[in-house]
Scaffold this active site. Structure first.
Site, mmCIF file in Angstrom:
data_model
loop_
_atom_site.group_PDB
_atom_site.id
_atom_site.type_symbol
_atom_site.label_atom_id
_atom_site.label_comp_id
_atom_site.label_asym_id
_atom_site.label_seq_id
_atom_site.Cartn_x
_atom_site.Cartn_y
_atom_site.Cartn_z
ATOM 1 N N PHE A 178 -2.260 -3.049 -3.623
ATOM 2 C CA PHE A 178 -2.380 -4.333 -4.319
ATOM 3 C C PHE A 178 -2.221 -5.436 -3.282
ATOM 4 O O PHE A 178 -1.244 -5.454 -2.536
ATOM 5 C CB PHE A 178 -1.329 -4.445 -5.430
ATOM 6 C CG PHE A 178 -1.379 -3.282 -6.374
ATOM 7 C CD1 PHE A 178 -2.339 -3.228 -7.372
ATOM 8 C CD2 PHE A 178 -0.504 -2.210 -6.223
ATOM 9 C CE1 PHE A 178 -2.424 -2.129 -8.212
ATOM 10 C CE2 PHE A 178 -0.572 -1.107 -7.065
ATOM 11 C CZ PHE A 178 -1.541 -1.068 -8.062
ATOM 12 N N SER B 183 0.847 -1.186 0.000
ATOM 13 C CA SER B 183 0.000 0.000 0.000
ATOM 14 C C SER B 183 0.884 1.239 0.000
ATOM 15 O O SER B 183 1.898 1.279 0.704
ATOM 16 C CB SER B 183 -0.909 0.006 1.234
ATOM 17 O OG SER B 183 -1.762 1.133 1.223
ATOM 18 N N ARG C 299 -0.366 -3.349 12.876
ATOM 19 C CA ARG C 299 0.660 -2.426 13.385
ATOM 20 C C ARG C 299 0.202 -0.990 13.140
ATOM 21 O O ARG C 299 0.227 -0.497 12.017
ATOM 22 C CB ARG C 299 1.993 -2.692 12.693
ATOM 23 C CG ARG C 299 3.159 -1.897 13.250
ATOM 24 C CD ARG C 299 4.453 -2.375 12.617
ATOM 25 N NE ARG C 299 5.617 -1.736 13.205
ATOM 26 C CZ ARG C 299 6.253 -0.688 12.684
ATOM 27 N NH1 ARG C 299 5.807 -0.152 11.555
ATOM 28 N NH2 ARG C 299 7.328 -0.189 13.279
ATOM 29 N N HIS D 255 -2.393 7.377 -4.584
ATOM 30 C CA HIS D 255 -2.570 6.228 -3.696
ATOM 31 C C HIS D 255 -2.670 4.974 -4.549
ATOM 32 O O HIS D 255 -3.253 4.989 -5.634
ATOM 33 C CB HIS D 255 -3.850 6.394 -2.868
ATOM 34 C CG HIS D 255 -4.355 5.111 -2.273
ATOM 35 N ND1 HIS D 255 -5.430 4.409 -2.797
ATOM 36 C CD2 HIS D 255 -3.919 4.386 -1.208
ATOM 37 C CE1 HIS D 255 -5.631 3.322 -2.071
ATOM 38 N NE2 HIS D 255 -4.735 3.281 -1.111
ATOM 39 N N HIS E 268 -6.059 8.043 -16.457
ATOM 40 C CA HIS E 268 -7.110 7.090 -16.825
ATOM 41 C C HIS E 268 -6.757 6.301 -18.084
ATOM 42 O O HIS E 268 -7.133 5.128 -18.199
ATOM 43 C CB HIS E 268 -8.443 7.818 -16.988
ATOM 44 C CG HIS E 268 -9.144 8.053 -15.690
ATOM 45 N ND1 HIS E 268 -10.028 7.145 -15.144
ATOM 46 C CD2 HIS E 268 -9.058 9.077 -14.808
ATOM 47 C CE1 HIS E 268 -10.480 7.609 -13.988
ATOM 48 N NE2 HIS E 268 -9.906 8.778 -13.759
ATOM 49 N N HIS F 14 2.338 12.121 -0.668
ATOM 50 C CA HIS F 14 1.859 13.489 -0.441
ATOM 51 C C HIS F 14 2.927 14.488 -0.897
ATOM 52 O O HIS F 14 3.884 14.755 -0.166
ATOM 53 C CB HIS F 14 1.564 13.716 1.046
ATOM 54 C CG HIS F 14 0.450 12.886 1.587
ATOM 55 N ND1 HIS F 14 -0.874 13.111 1.267
ATOM 56 C CD2 HIS F 14 0.455 11.825 2.439
ATOM 57 C CE1 HIS F 14 -1.637 12.229 1.899
ATOM 58 N NE2 HIS F 14 -0.861 11.443 2.607
ATOM 59 N N HIS G 207 -20.531 11.859 4.068
ATOM 60 C CA HIS G 207 -20.918 12.917 5.000
ATOM 61 C C HIS G 207 -20.631 14.313 4.450
ATOM 62 O O HIS G 207 -21.167 15.297 4.955
ATOM 63 C CB HIS G 207 -20.213 12.724 6.346
ATOM 64 C CG HIS G 207 -18.720 12.793 6.273
ATOM 65 N ND1 HIS G 207 -17.965 11.822 5.665
ATOM 66 C CD2 HIS G 207 -17.842 13.723 6.727
ATOM 67 C CE1 HIS G 207 -16.679 12.151 5.758
ATOM 68 N NE2 HIS G 207 -16.580 13.294 6.386
ATOM 69 N N GLY H 73 -5.926 -5.894 14.770
ATOM 70 C CA GLY H 73 -4.761 -5.781 15.637
ATOM 71 C C GLY H 73 -3.479 -5.556 14.881
ATOM 72 O O GLY H 73 -2.408 -5.988 15.320
#
Length: 308
Positions: free
Chosen positions: A117, A100, A268, A114, A153, A104, A183, A266
């Site tokens: 896989f 992952s 890291r 971002h 794209h 930034h 939201h 749980g």
């Protein structure tokens, strides 16, 4: 199945090196990716066991912060979030291996990117393991350029069409729907590809698609970085970038499947939350000025057909 998982792990660890090396070549100061290798202790009190390597860059002139994180973990029972829509997986052991990344940039004219896989295997210790792939990549511009979104794209479509011409429209739509802040009634960016539960073809066919997709991330992102990294910007531009980064934080903490899965199982915490931007701001009831560059962004980051 273990051999196939190890093959995917080898691919991801090499990809991690390829991506960090390519990004470092665009950095103009001494900032480098540092490697933070970790291992969960194999003790009864640990819900999640495994290991990984989080590679982090901070304080760069081009990349203010970035993480490219590999992990391979296993547990005795999938967390509730992972089985909410697939009750047949409840109570099953699992193995999850993935890469992952979130980048930034410092310059507001360079978009955040971002990618993720991964492979999941439920019941890997049984005679009938259930496997599926997930992943994709998406782009979050602050001051967007239409040609960048088209390039992003087009790269995604090219790699999808190589494997299945139904993939791009399906996974683009899924990406648009997934990276949506309910939201706020806002989309996070201009999208890209998002897929999950991918096992519609043979393992090898799915493996080849996911690895091709992963390899295309640099082709999609690096030309945009090179084109935009030297554009001059003002404090107003930086302030808006920090404000929009707040939306990135909101999405990751409220909706992101990987974040929720990691925290529930749980995982890291330091690695899970390493994707957060180094700085972000929130302003009460802020609205962009009519006709401003900032207002135009909100019209831009809506689902559209980027490839005519």
């Amino acid at each position: 199945m273990q051999e196939k998982i190890s093959k995917f792990e080898d691919f991801l660890t090499q990809l991690q090196q390829n991506i960090t090396t390519a990004l470092e070549q665009h950095e103009t100061n001494a900032a480098k990716f540092i490697s933070d290798k970790w291992q969960k202790p194999d003790t009864p009190d640990q819900k999640l066991k495994g290991y990984g390597n989080s590679m982090i860059i901070e304080g760069g002139e081009i990349f203010e912060k970035g993480v490219v994180a590999f992990s391979r973990v296993h547990g005795s029972e999938l967390p509730p979030f992972a089985t909410a829509k697939r009750q047949e997986l409840a109570g099953k052991s699992f193995i999850a291996t993935g890469l992952s990344l979130v980048i930034h940039p410092r310059n507001p004219f360079v978009p955040t990117s971002h990618a993720n896989f991964r492979i999941f295997i439920a019941g890997a210790d049984t005679d009938n393991p259930i496997w599926w792939f997930g992943g994709g990549f998406d782009l979050t511009p602050y001051y967007p350029f239409e040609e960048d979104a088209i390039h992003w794209h087009q790269t995604a479509k090219n790699i999808c069409d190589k494997h299945d011409k139904t993939y791009y429209p399906k996974f683009k739509k899924w990406c648009d729907e997934y990276f949506y802040l309910k939201h706020r009634d806002e989309y996070r960016g201009v999208g890209g590809l998002f897929f999950d539960d991918l096992n519609d073809k043979s393992f090898d066919e799915c493996f080849n698609f996911v690895t091709d997709c992963a390899n295309s991330y640099l082709d999609a992102y690096i030309p945009i970085v090179a084109q935009r990294k030297n554009i001059e910007y003002s404090q107003k531009h930086k302030d808006f970038q920090l404000y929009r980064r707040g939306r990135y934080v909101e999405f990751n903490l409220v909706f992101d499947r990987g974040t929720i899965f990691g925290l529930q199982s749980g995982g890291r915490t330091e690695s899970i939350l390493s994707s957060m931007p180094p700085m972000a701001t929130w302003k009460y009831n802020w609205q962009p000025e009519l006709g401003s560059e900032e207002e135009k962004v909100y019209q831009y980051i809506k689902p559209r057909d980027w490839i005519k």
